[in-house]
Motif scaffolding. Sequence first.
Motif, PDB file in Angstrom:
ATOM      1  N   LEU A   1       8.024   4.112   4.287  1.00  0.00           N
ATOM      2  CA  LEU A   1       8.586   5.088   5.019  1.00  0.00           C
ATOM      3  C   LEU A   1       7.975   5.286   6.182  1.00  0.00           C
ATOM      4  O   LEU A   1       6.734   5.379   6.306  1.00  0.00           O
ATOM      5  N   TYR A   2       8.679   5.487   7.305  1.00  0.00           N
ATOM      6  CA  TYR A   2       8.235   5.760   8.816  1.00  0.00           C
ATOM      7  C   TYR A   2       8.507   7.048   9.244  1.00  0.00           C
ATOM      8  O   TYR A   2       8.507   7.104  10.465  1.00  0.00           O
TER       9      TYR A   2
ATOM     10  N   VAL B   1       8.232   5.041  -1.800  1.00  0.00           N
ATOM     11  CA  VAL B   1       9.121   3.906  -2.144  1.00  0.00           C
ATOM     12  C   VAL B   1      10.542   4.535  -2.389  1.00  0.00           C
ATOM     13  O   VAL B   1      11.344   4.052  -1.843  1.00  0.00           O
ATOM     14  N   ILE B   2      10.495   5.550  -3.352  1.00  0.00           N
ATOM     15  CA  ILE B   2      11.646   5.991  -3.842  1.00  0.00           C
ATOM     16  C   ILE B   2      12.398   6.668  -2.571  1.00  0.00           C
ATOM     17  O   ILE B   2      13.622   6.423  -2.254  1.00  0.00           O
TER      18      ILE B   2
ATOM     19  N   ARG C   1       2.314  10.247 -10.958  1.00  0.00           N
ATOM     20  CA  ARG C   1       1.831   8.709 -10.384  1.00  0.00           C
ATOM     21  C   ARG C   1       2.430   8.796  -8.833  1.00  0.00           C
ATOM     22  O   ARG C   1       2.309   7.734  -8.522  1.00  0.00           O
ATOM     23  N   GLY C   2       3.002   9.608  -8.313  1.00  0.00           N
ATOM     24  CA  GLY C   2       3.482   9.365  -6.932  1.00  0.00           C
ATOM     25  C   GLY C   2       2.730   8.960  -6.030  1.00  0.00           C
ATOM     26  O   GLY C   2       3.014   8.256  -5.051  1.00  0.00           O
ATOM     27  N   GLU C   3       1.279   9.419  -5.996  1.00  0.00           N
ATOM     28  CA  GLU C   3       0.413   8.934  -5.041  1.00  0.00           C
ATOM     29  C   GLU C   3      -0.046   7.397  -5.343  1.00  0.00           C
ATOM     30  O   GLU C   3      -0.932   7.012  -4.471  1.00  0.00           O
ATOM     31  N   GLU C   4       0.119   6.722  -6.397  1.00  0.00           N
ATOM     32  CA  GLU C   4      -0.403   5.627  -6.569  1.00  0.00           C
ATOM     33  C   GLU C   4       0.370   4.538  -5.850  1.00  0.00           C
ATOM     34  O   GLU C   4       1.539   4.736  -5.212  1.00  0.00           O
ATOM     35  N   SER C   5      -0.318   3.535  -5.195  1.00  0.00           N
ATOM     36  CA  SER C   5       0.063   2.498  -4.328  1.00  0.00           C
ATOM     37  C   SER C   5       1.164   1.634  -5.205  1.00  0.00           C
ATOM     38  O   SER C   5       0.908   1.156  -6.506  1.00  0.00           O
ATOM     39  N   PHE C   6       2.089   1.054  -4.444  1.00  0.00           N
ATOM     40  CA  PHE C   6       3.034   0.167  -5.183  1.00  0.00           C
ATOM     41  C   PHE C   6       2.308  -1.195  -5.594  1.00  0.00           C
ATOM     42  O   PHE C   6       2.690  -1.805  -6.783  1.00  0.00           O
TER      43      PHE C   6
ATOM     44  N   GLY D   1       0.929  -1.220   0.169  1.00  0.00           N
ATOM     45  CA  GLY D   1       0.077   0.131   0.005  1.00  0.00           C
ATOM     46  C   GLY D   1       0.790   1.114   0.026  1.00  0.00           C
ATOM     47  O   GLY D   1       0.346   2.369  -0.185  1.00  0.00           O
ATOM     48  N   THR D   2       2.208   1.236   0.229  1.00  0.00           N
ATOM     49  CA  THR D   2       2.850   2.467   0.269  1.00  0.00           C
ATOM     50  C   THR D   2       2.912   3.174  -1.244  1.00  0.00           C
ATOM     51  O   THR D   2       2.902   2.366  -2.057  1.00  0.00           O
TER      52      THR D   2
END
Length: 535
Positions: free
Chosen positions: A416-417, A405-406, A440-445, A399-400
Motif C-alpha cells: 500500500l503506497y 494487504v487487504i 491481527r491487522g498490525e501483524e506482518s504478512f 513486511g506489509t
Amino acid sequence: MGAAHLITVRNCNIRGSGGVRVKRVDWQMDSGEAWLVTGPNGGGKADFVRALAGELSFQENEAGGSAKEKPLYESSFGGSVAIVSLEAAAALIEEERARDESEILNREDEGRTGRQYICEVLGGSSRKNAPLPPIAARLEAMPQVKLCGVEKILDRGLRYMSTGEIRRTLLCRALLSGCRLLVLSDPFAGLDAQSRQILREFFGTVLGRQRSSAEDSSFPRIILRMERYCEIPEGINRVLEFSGGVISFSGSRDDYERLLARRQEERAASRNAAREDFLAALRRIRSESGVLTDSINSAPVPDSLIEFHGVNVGWGEHRVLVDLDWEVRRGEHWLIRGPNGSGKTTMLELISGDNMQVFREDIRLFGKRRGTGETIWDIKRQLGIVSYRLHVEYRMVGGTDLRSVIISGFHDSIGLYEPATDFERAVAEAWLRLAGFAGRGEESFASLSYGEQRAILIVRAAVKSPRVLILDEPCHGLDEDYRSKILDLLETVASTGTSTLLHVTHDPSEALACERHILELHPGEEPMYRIIEAV
C-alpha cells in the motif's frame, strides 16, 4: 540417545525472531516409525518442521526436578535435513527473479533449467553459465528422476514451469542431494492425477521400507507435513498434531483417526449454524462496502468479458497454447483443468497482463483488444487475482501489515503506497474478522504461515467485488476449516452476480456448484482443449 531413537525433543520450545512460537515440544521419532505432522494453519507445525531443518531453533524450557524433565534435543540426522514445500518453491521463484538479467542482455533471460538446478547438488555450480558436470547427461536414467517424473522438463527454465513441475523438480533435487531426512510439505498440492499417482507409489515403497527399519541409503527417511488429513499414504503409522502453538496430539494413526471421527461428529452438529453465521456476516460486509465497490465497477462492460481468438503461446520449441478459441460471458463461472504444464496458469496470466505475449495475440478483455490503448490498470481494476505469482510477489514485500494487504486489493498494488481512507480501513477490519484474523491487522504478512498468507490474499482479491475473479489453485496450503470457509465465500461471491469466476484446481472436491462451464486442456492433442457444459 539410544540406537533406536532417531530424534528426541524433550521439554523444549521453538523460538524464532519474534520470540517463542511453539511453547513446549516433547516428541520422539524411533526406527520403524513413519510420521505425519499436521494441524490447522498457524498452529505450529510449520515452525516445528523448520526447527528440524535448522531454520528455527529448539530452545530449553526450564528444567524439571528429574532427569526425564531436563531439556534435550538430539538428532541422528544432524544438519542433513531438506524441506520440499510450497514455501521452498516460492523461495526458488524469488531467487530466479533476482537472477534475471533480461534487461542487461536486451533479450529474455531463460534462467536456470531443471537440469542445471538439480546438478547443483551433484557437483555442478550455481554460477551463471557454469559448465554442467558429466553426470548431467545421465539424469534421465536415474531412478530418482524417473520417480519424480521430470525427464521431459529437465531442459526447461525454472520460471517456465508450473507450480507442480517446480515442486517435482525440488523433490528430485532433494532425493539426489544426499540428505538423510526429507520433510515433504503438502506433497500432493497442485499436482495432477498422474503426478499424484507417482507420489503414492513412491511413498508406498519408501515408507514401507522405513517402517520395517530397513536401511536404504538410496533414499532418505521421510516425514510428511499435511494441511488436511486426506490422501495420507498407507505407510504412515504415527501422527503429530499442532494447534494453538502446542502439541495437541501425538500417537498412533489409528488413535488419531478415532479422534478425528469424534471431532467430525461434533463439527457436523454445529456446521450448518456456523456456515449460516459466516454467510450472514459476508453478506453484511458486502452490503456495507457496496458504495466503494460500486465506484470501482462503475464503468459499463459488455456481456462478453474475455475472448481468445486462435491464441498461440510458447517458448522456443515448446508450445503451450495452440489455436485456442474461448469466450467468457458475464455470469458464466468456469472451472479450468488439465495436467501440470498444460497452460492453465499461462491462460490466466494472459488475462491479467503478466504474460507479455498477450500483445501479439487476438485477446479481448471487456470488449477491447489488448494493446489498443488501455493501460494495465484499466484492466486490473476489473480483476481480482489469487495466484502463485501474486503470492511470490507479496512474499517479497512481506513486511506489509495485514490490514494494508487487504486494502491494497482496492488499489491493485503489491503493498500500500497511499494513505487508506477511514472507510477502507473499516472494510478491511470487517474482512479480517470474517477470515478469522480479528485484532491481527498490525501483524506482518511475512509472519504468517503459508496457508494463512493464502487466506489473506483470497480476501484481498474478493474485497472489491471485481468483474472477474481469477483463482489459480486458491486453496493451496489451507487447512480443512479455512478451505471450507473459502469455498463458501467463493460460492457466495458467485451468487451475487457481480463477479464471474475463473477457477483452476486439480482437486475435484474443490469444484463449485456454480461452475457449470469447464475448459479442459489436453497438451499434445489436436485440438489441445475441450469445452464442456456441466449438466
